[in-house]
Structures are given as structure tokens and as C-alpha cells.
Design a protein around this motif. Structure first.
Motif, PDB file in Angstrom:
ATOM      1  N   LEU A  68      26.629 -15.023 -33.975  1.00  0.00           N
ATOM      2  CA  LEU A  68      26.477 -16.469 -33.910  1.00  0.00           C
ATOM      3  C   LEU A  68      25.988 -16.893 -35.288  1.00  0.00           C
ATOM      4  CD1 LEU A  68      27.029 -18.193 -31.485  1.00  0.00           C
ATOM      5  CD2 LEU A  68      24.614 -18.182 -30.943  1.00  0.00           C
ATOM      6  N   LEU A  69      26.802 -17.680 -35.961  1.00  0.00           N
ATOM      7  CA  LEU A  69      26.467 -18.013 -37.343  1.00  0.00           C
ATOM      8  C   LEU A  69      25.531 -19.213 -37.417  1.00  0.00           C
ATOM      9  CD1 LEU A  69      30.023 -17.686 -38.832  1.00  0.00           C
ATOM     10  CD2 LEU A  69      28.102 -16.152 -39.264  1.00  0.00           C
ATOM     11  N   GLU A  70      24.641 -19.185 -38.355  1.00  0.00           N
ATOM     12  CA  GLU A  70      23.786 -20.330 -38.687  1.00  0.00           C
ATOM     13  C   GLU A  70      23.081 -20.954 -37.485  1.00  0.00           C
ATOM     14  OE1 GLU A  70      25.545 -22.058 -42.710  1.00  0.00           O
ATOM     15  OE2 GLU A  70      26.510 -22.902 -40.955  1.00  0.00           O
ATOM     16  N   THR A 120      27.283 -24.943 -26.162  1.00  0.00           N
ATOM     17  CA  THR A 120      27.413 -23.973 -25.082  1.00  0.00           C
ATOM     18  C   THR A 120      27.224 -22.559 -25.611  1.00  0.00           C
ATOM     19  OG1 THR A 120      28.947 -25.469 -24.016  1.00  0.00           O
ATOM     20  CG2 THR A 120      28.914 -23.221 -23.223  1.00  0.00           C
ATOM     21  N   ALA A 121      27.866 -22.269 -26.743  1.00  0.00           N
ATOM     22  CA  ALA A 121      27.748 -20.929 -27.313  1.00  0.00           C
ATOM     23  C   ALA A 121      26.284 -20.604 -27.596  1.00  0.00           C
ATOM     24  CB  ALA A 121      28.586 -20.828 -28.590  1.00  0.00           C
ATOM     25  N   LEU A 122      25.565 -21.570 -28.105  1.00  0.00           N
ATOM     26  CA  LEU A 122      24.144 -21.366 -28.420  1.00  0.00           C
ATOM     27  C   LEU A 122      23.345 -21.028 -27.159  1.00  0.00           C
ATOM     28  CD1 LEU A 122      21.720 -21.697 -30.456  1.00  0.00           C
ATOM     29  CD2 LEU A 122      21.603 -24.060 -29.664  1.00  0.00           C
ATOM     30  N   VAL A 168      37.301 -24.421 -36.176  1.00  0.00           N
ATOM     31  CA  VAL A 168      37.386 -23.268 -37.076  1.00  0.00           C
ATOM     32  C   VAL A 168      37.901 -22.058 -36.301  1.00  0.00           C
ATOM     33  CG1 VAL A 168      36.015 -21.645 -38.442  1.00  0.00           C
ATOM     34  CG2 VAL A 168      35.585 -24.092 -38.627  1.00  0.00           C
ATOM     35  N   THR A 169      37.309 -21.840 -35.115  1.00  0.00           N
ATOM     36  CA  THR A 169      37.717 -20.700 -34.306  1.00  0.00           C
ATOM     37  C   THR A 169      39.194 -20.788 -33.933  1.00  0.00           C
ATOM     38  OG1 THR A 169      35.532 -20.867 -33.327  1.00  0.00           O
ATOM     39  CG2 THR A 169      37.049 -19.354 -32.297  1.00  0.00           C
ATOM     40  N   GLU A 170      39.599 -21.979 -33.481  1.00  0.00           N
ATOM     41  CA  GLU A 170      40.995 -22.156 -33.058  1.00  0.00           C
ATOM     42  C   GLU A 170      41.951 -21.958 -34.224  1.00  0.00           C
ATOM     43  OE1 GLU A 170      42.325 -22.662 -29.902  1.00  0.00           O
ATOM     44  OE2 GLU A 170      40.273 -22.055 -29.447  1.00  0.00           O
TER      45      GLU A 170
END
Ligand code: ADP
Ligand code: MG
Lengths: 876, 96
Positions: free
Chosen positions: A12-14, A49-51, A218-220
Motif C-alpha cells: 500500500l503506497l503512501e 476501501t483499500a486503506l 493508475v491501477t486500471e
């Protein structure tokens, strides 16, 4: 094909700052056993959500985790996220929600369940699209969270909140709560994007330019794996889907019409044997499993796919969803979901069957905004319904819009209904709709139009003899008289309305008329407001929710007008609970405005400005409450000597000038403008700012308003005769008894007014007290005036204390101030504990801290100190 | 966004530690300001370090006071300001 992205590779970046903040909150909850709510804002796809997933994965051993999400139906179903929560928490809650329980009961059950096993993390996702009942539960949880070892993590898209978004009301009310904290999730920095891009041979700068660092995009874009980076999210998502097998693509398309996780049986109904391809979709990373259901990994991806479907296929899929949901495999049919698919399938008959029913259900749990939207949906398909059916939907829709603060839309619907009733020659209904229209017009300051509509209603109805509609029309006329503080008009029409209402047993009109008559006491001469209290009592007894909301709001306003702050704050608090519980945004907004006003008068300027700013954030219309908060905000600025007072004062003046007959608008604005001019030393303007208002106040015999305006005029050197009913503290001051006036103001709980009175003294001692008080309040302009007068007398003038400690000399925390206020009212610790939802032990702690900080030994001394410092009246 | 000059008095003199520690102090201030949408542009400090004049971009004066409170900084006066460029006037006169 396995996907290798930042998320699947587990990095998980930043997000270390955010994870640390979450961890800190969890630690506080675990160590103190006190609850906390974290509002986590950020744009769609930024990684909220990822966080939270990451955080919960890492801390499952420290806390129980319960997760609920708001679905993306155009019109959400009531209590949607708590349906998920109930699945984790158990049958009792599930049964409650199924039985369309009130938010209050749901919140109570939740607190019991959540408090049982300590500590718990409750995640509520995407509340920007929550229904009102959910927001109510959230609000109740937030206000009562302190004694529960519970961490609530709420995410919302802060870029999707428009002005009148109901979430703003909640955010506004929680703004000054100690248990509520905020966290903002920001997009990636260019460096992070470059790192991800370089690892896969992309141009980092180009990727950052196209995505603005949004992690989802970015991911997509990276997942497409081609060197050309797509320009839009849609293209990126579709390019990714295009690489799946035909069967899997069909399945993805079918799922795209379901705006939340889809049950397996629904998926089968939509995709037939395409379900076999589910595995492929899941491993591709586009879909994810969720408690026995399947969903898109991200809502933006679902929308992209749904938008790309050819119209006939889309309709076909919605039709299938509709058919499947009519007879669900488990549970009872979900009206909101049915209405959604019915509309998307273009099936008018189904819309008319499900949307009004969904509206009724929403309204019954206090989700009035959703109810209004469902009625509006039905109206879009009502062409063949016949005049009467359409008019009926319009009137219901208008009502739901009115009480949720959507005035213009309510007026449009009423005018259309009126047209239809006229076409039908239905006089009774014409009269009724005219009265309703007049009430909405009156609220928005269009008194002239409102009165015209009411007179027309009376003309239409009079020939038919006394009936419900005629009684209501007279009561409306009385309400308009009350807005103008015109006692004669209010009483004459109001008494007639009461007489009719009693004769035909119409309790709602009786309640309405009693309210009008009782509310007169706010601005005009009557000494009693007992009719208003009776109105509240009857409304609560009869379960007439909007009448009760209106009564709370008028009682609170009446109390500040008469400068009874304890009563005002009590009604504000009780009223906010009630209105929020019943989805009455209209009155919540009024109550918050009254709170801002009360905070201003009691010298709590920081709170006043922040409450006012929140009300302005949520509405900026032509109602009295907008005028009130503009005036409050401007007055705080003027009294502090801060810039920016005149812009809100000019806006407020515009709202008052359009209703020159409304004392409740004209007088407060005139007083505020006079004060600001006086503070700037432009005393010649005080007369012109107040002439018209003062004359109107005299005609209406309004004691407090006359006093306030007369006092500014007197300070500006205008000498005039005062009527006997002038409110006492003002007339004392004008007649030279500043000492007694200051004492009265201190008793009433207005420290700034008290300081102003002291500043009229000639002796050093009272002037010093005035100076100290002004410095404490941060009232720079008056402090400077007083300091000058002291220096003229050859006195040494001390510097003010540091700004941070000004409003609060002993450095008490907000909670301690609250406790102190109740101590000063003579409450025992056990009673205080009950009031503030704290344990008796916690209150003991607070009280000893207060005694220590104030340097006193007994509760009595503490109360005296509280009074001296001017916050004994604080009672939130 | 409006621009403000905020005057602050430090009777005991303003001290910001040198080196990393000072950078950390400033960073903390900047971070807390961001919560209210406030940007600290820069400051002027009097020679005796007892007064500062700080230039801020902020949505409202209340936002400035709120961040001052959370940063434990005094506020003596807030003035809304606009840029006045002397060369703009001088250039204008030349071209006229
Ligand atoms: N900090 C992060 N590092 C790497 N990838 C991330 C990060 N945050 C989000 N993502 C990616 O962006 C996608 C969208 O994030 P998500 O949490 O669903 O957004 P939100 O809930 O804010 O709408 C995720 O599926 C994940 O692939
Ligand atoms: Mg999300």
C-alpha cells in the motif's frame, strides 16, 4: 491471468500517515474504553476501501470487525448498510431492520450489540449515498459513542457532496463533537506514480498527467498492459474486460446492472450458464466475492461497463433483474431495488407499482428524502395515470420535499397539482393545495405571494362551510401574521382556525394554530407561550411529526429571542434528536441556526462561527435560518475585529429587504449592521441602519427588539422616548444604571453584553473588568476602546492573555466546561452522568480536574467561578 | 482564495529551533493548516523577534483562528490584503 498490481502484491503506497492515524485511534479506544468516530473523506478511487481493508487485516486480533456498505441505487434503500452489519451481529438486529424499525431503536440495539464485546471496529462505507435513516443511526451513534469501546470508521466521497446533501447536516452537527475526528485520503504523489509506472515500463509523468494520481485509475491503466495509456477510466476498464473470454465478458456485463453486490441466484437469473465463468472474472481482479455474493472491485468499473452496454441489452438485463427480484429466493421483495430496475427497464406499470410503495416505506422510517425521490420517479412514469392520480402523487411528493428542505422543487410540484385540481374542478383540493403552497412561500420570505394564495384559498373554500381545508387556510393566515409579528392578525385568524378545528375534531390544524399563537411571544408583546408548549405536547401525543419538529424549532427560537439560553439549548438538543430521528431536515436546519445564535449570545464565538458556517454549507436559501447564520457569522467577525463582516451582512440585508414586513428578519439584521458600524467608529450610520426596523418594532411592541435597537441608537447619540415595555437590561443601561445592567446581563448569561455595560462606567475598577472580559472573549475593538479610556484616566493597561486561552481562562476542556455548566446548575454527579451519557466515575474525574484547574475546593466555589467567568449558562 | 496578513506578538520572543527540529516544527504547522484549507505563504519577523507578520491564504478568518489555536500561536490582528505592485503604477505612467 493473474494480475500484478500494487494491491495484489500487498504493497500500500503512501499510506503510512493514515495507517498511523487509524492505529492511534484504535489505541485510544482500547486504552480508555471510550468510543471514537473517524470521518474518512476522499474522491472515488483514491483508496479509502483499500486503506481500511489493510488496516482491518492487520488488526483483526485486537478488535472485532464489522463492515457495512451503502449501495449505489439511485434511491438507496432505508438502513441499507445495517443490513450487512446485522448479518454479522445477529438475529435481533436483523429482525428490527426487517420490521422497518425507527433509527432510534436501531441505534440502541446496535450500541448494545457493539458494546457487548470490546473493542469493535465498525466500518461504514460510502455514506455520501446513504439513505437518511442510515445517517440518523450514524448520528445517534456518534453522539452517544463516548462510553462505548467502539471505533467507527466512516468513508465518504467528499467530491460528491452538493450543497443540500443530507450528509452535510450530520457533518455540521458533529463538527464540534470531541469524539469525532477527520482523515483525508489524498491521491498518489508524482513520485509514487512514477515508481509504479517505471516498474512496468510506462512513462510515469504521462501516467500522472492522465490520472492526477488517482490510485484506481493508475491501477486500471497499468492493468491494461499496453503501452498506450487510455484517456479515461472507462476506456481503461473496457480494455481490461476485453481481454477476458467471451463468456466471462457476458457475465461481467450482466453483473454491471446490479448496483451493489449480487446474490448468486440473481446472477444465475441474469447470466444463465455464464455463471461458470465466475472463477475467471474473480481471478482477473475485476470482481470480488463478498459474503456469498459477488461485486465489482470498484463502483467506477461497474458504471463504466454499464454505460457501455447497448440500450436493448441493458433493458433486457434490467427486466430480468426485476423479474428475479419480485420473487426473491430468500427474504421478502426489496421495494427500492425493484423500483430501480423497473425504471431502468422502462416498465411504467412496475414503476407505478413499486416506487410509491417504496416511498411510503422510506417515509415511515424517516427517510423523507428518499421518499421524495421515489415519488418523483413515479411521476416520471405517470402520464397515463389520470389527473387525479397524478395530482395525488404531486402533493405527496411536494410534502416530502418541503420537510426535507427542497423548497423550489416543492413549489413546482404544488403548482402543477393545483393546475390539475383546477382542471378537475375539485375546489376542496384546490383550497388545500393553495394553503400548502402559501406555507412554503411564507418560509422562503415571500409573504405577499403567500398571503395572496391564502386569501384565494379562503375565497374558494368559504362557500363550502367550515371544513378541514378552511380551518387549515385560516391557520395558514395566522402563521403569516406571526411571521410579521402582527399580533392582531395572528390571533384573529388563529382563533377562528382553532374554533373550526375543534368543531370538526381536526387535531392537526389545532396544533398548527396553537403553534402560531404561541410563537408570537418570540417577537411581539404577549407574555406567554403556553399555546406553543401545548402544541408540542399534542403533536408528540398524536405522532404528528412535522408539527412536532416545527414546535421544537419555534420553542428554541422563542427562548433565544427572550434570552433564556438554558431553555433554548435544551429545545435545540431535544429538537435535533427528534428531527434527525424523523428525517425532518427542514427543522434541523432551523435548530442549528438557533444554536449558532445562542452560542453567539453566550460568548462562545468559535462554536457560533463554526455552527453558522456549517449551516451555510448545507443551505444558502432565502429562509430565516440562512439570514440568522449570516448575521451570526458577521457579528463574530465584527466583534473580533476580523475582516469579512460586511459581505454576509449585505447578503442578510438583501434577505430582509425582500420581506420588509417581517420583524424577525428586519430587526436582527438592522441591529447587527448597527453594531458593526459602531465598532468601526461610523456612528453616523447607526441611525440610517436602524430607522425602519425601530419604527416597525415600536409598532409591533416587541420588547427585546426595541431594547436592542434603542441601545445602539443611544450609543450613537440618538436620544428618544422609550416605551414602557422596553426589555429591562437595555432600558437600565440607557437610563445610566450600567452597574445593574451588567449584573443582569451576567445573570442572563451574555458576557459580551455585560462587558459592554461595564464599559460605560467612569471608574477604573469596572473598566478593568470590562477590559479583562473583552480580552477573554477576543473582542478586540471594544477592548481597544476600553483600554484607551483607562489610559486617559492614567491607568496602567495590562496586555491581554494569549489568544489560545482567551475564551477559556482555566484551560478547561470542552467536556469539563460541559460538566461545570451542569455543576453550576446544581446537578449531582449521577445526574450529570446520565445527562452526558458518561459513567459516574468519569464524571468524578472531570469534577476533580475542574476544581484543580479553577483552584477551588468545593462545587459551590466552582459554580461561583463559572458564573463569574460567564459560562455558567453553557449547557449543551 | 482571500489573502490575509496575520500579526502576532511574542512578548518573550519567538524561537524556532535550528536544523531538523525547526523543520519538523514548521512541517507540523503546515500539516495542521492543511486540515482547514489554510496555506502559510511566508512570514516577516521583527528584529527583536517579538512581532511577526505572516502572510496566509485561507478560506475565512475563522479558519486562520482555528489553525492558530491548534498550533498554539497568538493572533493579534487579521487583515485582508491585496497585492499592490509599485512598478505596475510606474510602468503605467511611462506608457501613458
Ligand atoms: N495506497 C495504495 N497503494 C496501491 N494501490 C492502491 C492504493 N490505494 C488504492 N489502490 C488501488 O486503487 C483501487 C481503488 O481503491 P479503493 O480503495 O477501492 O478506492 P475508494 O474506496 O477510495 O473508492 C484499489 O483497488 C487498489 O487497486
Ligand atoms: Mg470504496
Amino acid at each position: 491471468m493473474a494480475r500484478e498490481t500494487a494491491e495484489t502484491s500487498g504493497v500500500l503506497l503512501e499510506r503510512s500517515r493514515e495507517l498511523a492515524a487509524l492505529r492511534e485511534s484504535l489505541d485510544v479506544v482500547r486504552e480508555t474504553s471510550q468510543g471514537r468516530l473517524l470521518l474518512i473523506g476522499g474522491e472515488a478511487g483514491v483508496g479509502k476501501t483499500a486503506l481500511l481493508r489493510r488496516f482491518c487485516e492487520g488488526h483483526g486480533d485486537l478488535a472485532r470487525i464489522v463492515w457495512g456498505a451503502c449501495d449505489a441505487l439511485f434511491t438507496p434503500r432505508p438502513l441499507g448498510p445495517f443490513v450487512d452489519v446485522a448479518q454479522t451481529l445477529g438475529d435481533e438486529l436483523e429482525a428490527l431492520i426487517d420490521s422497518a424499525a425507527r433509527p432510534y431503536d436501531v441505534a440502541k440495539a446496535l450500541m448494545r450489540e457493539l458494546g457487548a464485546a470490546a473493542p469493535t471496529i465498525l466500518v461504514l462505507e460510502d455514506v455520501q449515498r446513504a439513505d437518511e435513516a442510515t445517517l440518523d443511526v450514524l448520528r445517534l451513534l456518534a453522539l452517544r459513542i463516548e462510553p462505548i469501546p467502539l471505533l467507527i470508521l466512516v468513508t465518504y466521497r467528499d467530491d460528491e457532496l452538493d450543497r443540500i446533501h443530507p450528509l452535510r447536516v450530520v457533518l455540521g452537527e458533529l463538527a464540534t463533537s470531541q469524539a469525532v475526528h477527520r482523515l483525508k485520503v489524498e491521491p498518489f504523489s508524482p513520485a509514487a506514480v512514477a515508481m509504479l509506472a517505471n516498474a512496468r515500463g510506462f512513462d510515469g509523468a504521462e501516467l500522472y498527467r492522465k490520472t492526477a494520481g488517482n490510485p484506481f485509475f493508475v491501477t486500471e491503466a497499468l492493468a491494461v498492459g499496453e503501452t498506450e495509456i487510455p484517456d479515461t477510466i472507462r476506456d481503461a476498464v473496457l480494455a481490461r474486460a476485453a481481454r477476458l473470454s467471451l463468456g466471462a465478458r457476458k457475465l461481467i456485463e450482466a453483473l454491471a446492472v446490479v448496483p451493489q453486490a449480487s446474490e448468486m441466484w440473481l446472477l444465475e437469473a441474469l447470466a444463465d450458464d455464464g455463471v461458470e465463468r465466475l472463477e475467471e472474472c474473480l481471478t482477473s481482479g475485476m470482481l470480488r466475492p463478498e459474503d456469498g455474493r459477488v461485486a465489482f472491485r470498484h463502483e467506477l468499473a461497474r458504471l463504466s461497463v454499464e454505460e457501455s452496454l447497448p440500450p436493448n441489452r441493458k433493458v433486457e438485463l434490467h427486466r430480468r433483474a426485476l423479474a428475479a427480484l419480485v420473487t426473491p429466493v430468500t427474504g421478502s421483495p426489496d421495494l427500492a431495488r425493484l423500483a430501480h430496475h423497473a425504471e431502468a427497464a422502462g416498465d411504467a406499470r412496475a414503476v407505478l407499482r413499486f416506487a410509491p410503495a417504496a416511498a411510503e416505506r422510506s417515509a415511515s422510517v424517516g427517510a423523507h428524502r428518499e421518499a421524495a425521490a421515489q415519488y418523483a420517479r413515479a411521476l416520471r412514469f405517470a402520464d397515463d395515470l389520470g389527473l387525479e392520480g397524478r395530482a395525488d402523487l404531486l402533493v405527496r411528493c411536494a410534502h416530502e420535499r418541503f420537510i426535507t428542505d427542497q423548497f423550489d422543487a416543492a413549489i413546482d410540484a404544488l403548482k402543477e397539482a393545483l393546475r390539475l385540481y383546477r382542471e378537475l374542478n375539485d375546489e376542496r383540493r384546490v383550497g388545500e393545495a393553495l394553503s400548502t403552497l402559501a406555507q412554503v412561500l411564507g418560509k422562503t420570505g415571500r409573504l405577499g405571494q403567500a398571503e395572496k394564495a391564502t386569501r384565494e384559498a379562503i375565497a374558494v373554500l368559504e362557500g363550502r362551510g367550515p371544513g378541514r381545508e378552511l380551518a387549515r387556510a385560516y391557520s395558514t393566515l395566522s402563521q403569516l401574521g406571526m411571521y410579521a409579528a402582527d399580533a392582531d392578525r395572528t390571533l384573529t385568524s388563529g382563533r377562528r382556525a382553532i374554533e373550526f378545528a375543534e368543531r370538526i375534531g381536526d387535531s392537526q390544524t389545532l396544533i398548527h394554530a396553537l403553534n402560531n399563537i404561541g410563537s408570537l411571544a418570540a417577537w411581539s408583546w404577549p407574555e406567554t407561550s403556553s399555546e406553543l408548549e401545548r402544541s408540542l405536547e399534542l403533536a408528540l401525543q398524536g405522532g404528528f411529526e412535522d408539527d412536532a419538529g416545527r414546535a421544537f424549532s419555534n420553542l428554541a427560537e422563542l427562548a433565544v429571542c427572550r434570552r433564556n439560553y438554558r431553555s433554548a439549548d435544551g429545545y435545540v438538543r431535544a429538537g435535533l434528536d427528534y428531527c434527525s430521528e424523523h428525517g425532518l431536515d427542514l427543522y434541523s436546519g432551523y435548530l442549528l441556526a438557533t444554536r449558532a445564535w445562542s452560542e453567539l449570545d453566550q460568548g462562545r464565538w468559535t462554536d457560533a462561527a463554526s455552527t453558522a458556517a456549517h449551516v451555510l454549507d448545507m443551505t444558502r436559501d432565502s429562509t430565516l435560518r440562512t439570514l440568522t447564520v449570516l448575521r451570526v457569522l458577521a457579528t463574530v467577525r465584527a466583534r473580533r475585529g476580523d475582516p469579512g463582516a460586511w459581505e454576509p451582512l449585505d447578503d442578510a440585508l438583501a434577505l430582509a429587504s425582500s420581506a420588509p414586513d417581517e420583524l424577525q428578519r428586519v430587526a436582527p439584521v438592522a441591529a447587527a449592521r448597527a453594531e458593526a458600524a459602531w465598532l468601526e467608529g461610523r456612528i453616523d450610520d447607526v441611525g440610517t441602519e436602524t430607522d425602519a426596523a425601530f419604527e416597525l418594532a415600536l409598532r409591533r411592541r416587541a420588547p427585546w427588539v426595541i431594547g436592542e435597537l434603542a441601545c445602539w441608537r443611544w450609543r450613537a447619540g440618538i436620544r428618544e422616548e422609550l416605551p414602557p415595555q422596553t426589555a429591562e437590561p437595555f432600558s437600565l443601561l440607557i437610563h445610566g444604571d450600567w452597574r445593574r445592567a451588567a449584573e443582569l446581563w451576567a445573570q442572563i448569561g451574555c458576557p459580551y453584553e455585560a462587558a459592554l455595560a461595564l464599559s460605560e462606567a467612569d471608574d477604573e475598577e469596572p473598566l478593568r473588568r470590562a477590559l479583562g472580559e473583552c480580552q477573554r472573549l477576543g473582542a478586540e475593538p471594544v477592548a481597544a476602546k476600553v483600554a484607551r479610556r483607562l489610559r486617559e484616566r492614567g491607568a496602567q493597561v495590562p496586555r491581554g492573555p494569549r489568544a489560545t486561552t482567551r475564551e477559556n481562562p482555566a484551560n478547561l476542556t470542552t467536556r469539563e466546561l460541559e460538566v461545570l455548566a451542569l455543576v453550576a446548575q446544581g446537578l449531582r454527579n449521577a445526574e450529570i452522568a446520565e445527562r452526558l451519557f458518561l459513567s459516574a466515575k468519569t464524571v468524578d474525574h472531570h469534577v476533580s480536574a475542574i476544581l484543580r484547574k479553577l483552584g477551588v475546593h468545593t462545587r459551590g466555589e466552582a459554580s461561583a467561578e463559572a458564573t463569574r467567568l460567564g459560562f455558567a449558562g453553557q449547557d449543551r | 482564495m482571500p489573502r490575509y496578513v496575520v500579526e502576532r506578538a511574542f512578548p518573550d520572543g519567538l524561537r524556532i529551533p535550528a536544523g531538523d527540529e525547526g523543520a519538523e516544527v514548521c512541517r507540523a504547522v503546515v500539516d495542521r493548516n492543511a486540515d482547514e484549507g489554510v496555506t502559510w505563504v511566508h512570514s516577516y519577523v521583527s528584529d527583536d523577534r517579538k512581532r511577526t507578520f505572516c502572510v496566509y491564504d485561507a478560506p475565512t478568518p475563522e479558519a486562520i483562528r482555528k489553525t492558530a489555536a491548534s498550533n498554539e500561536l497568538p493572533v493579534d490582528r487579521i487583515t485582508e490584503v491585496r497585492v499592490l505592485d509599485p512598478y505596475f503604477y510606474m510602468d503605467k505612467r511611462r506608457t501613458e
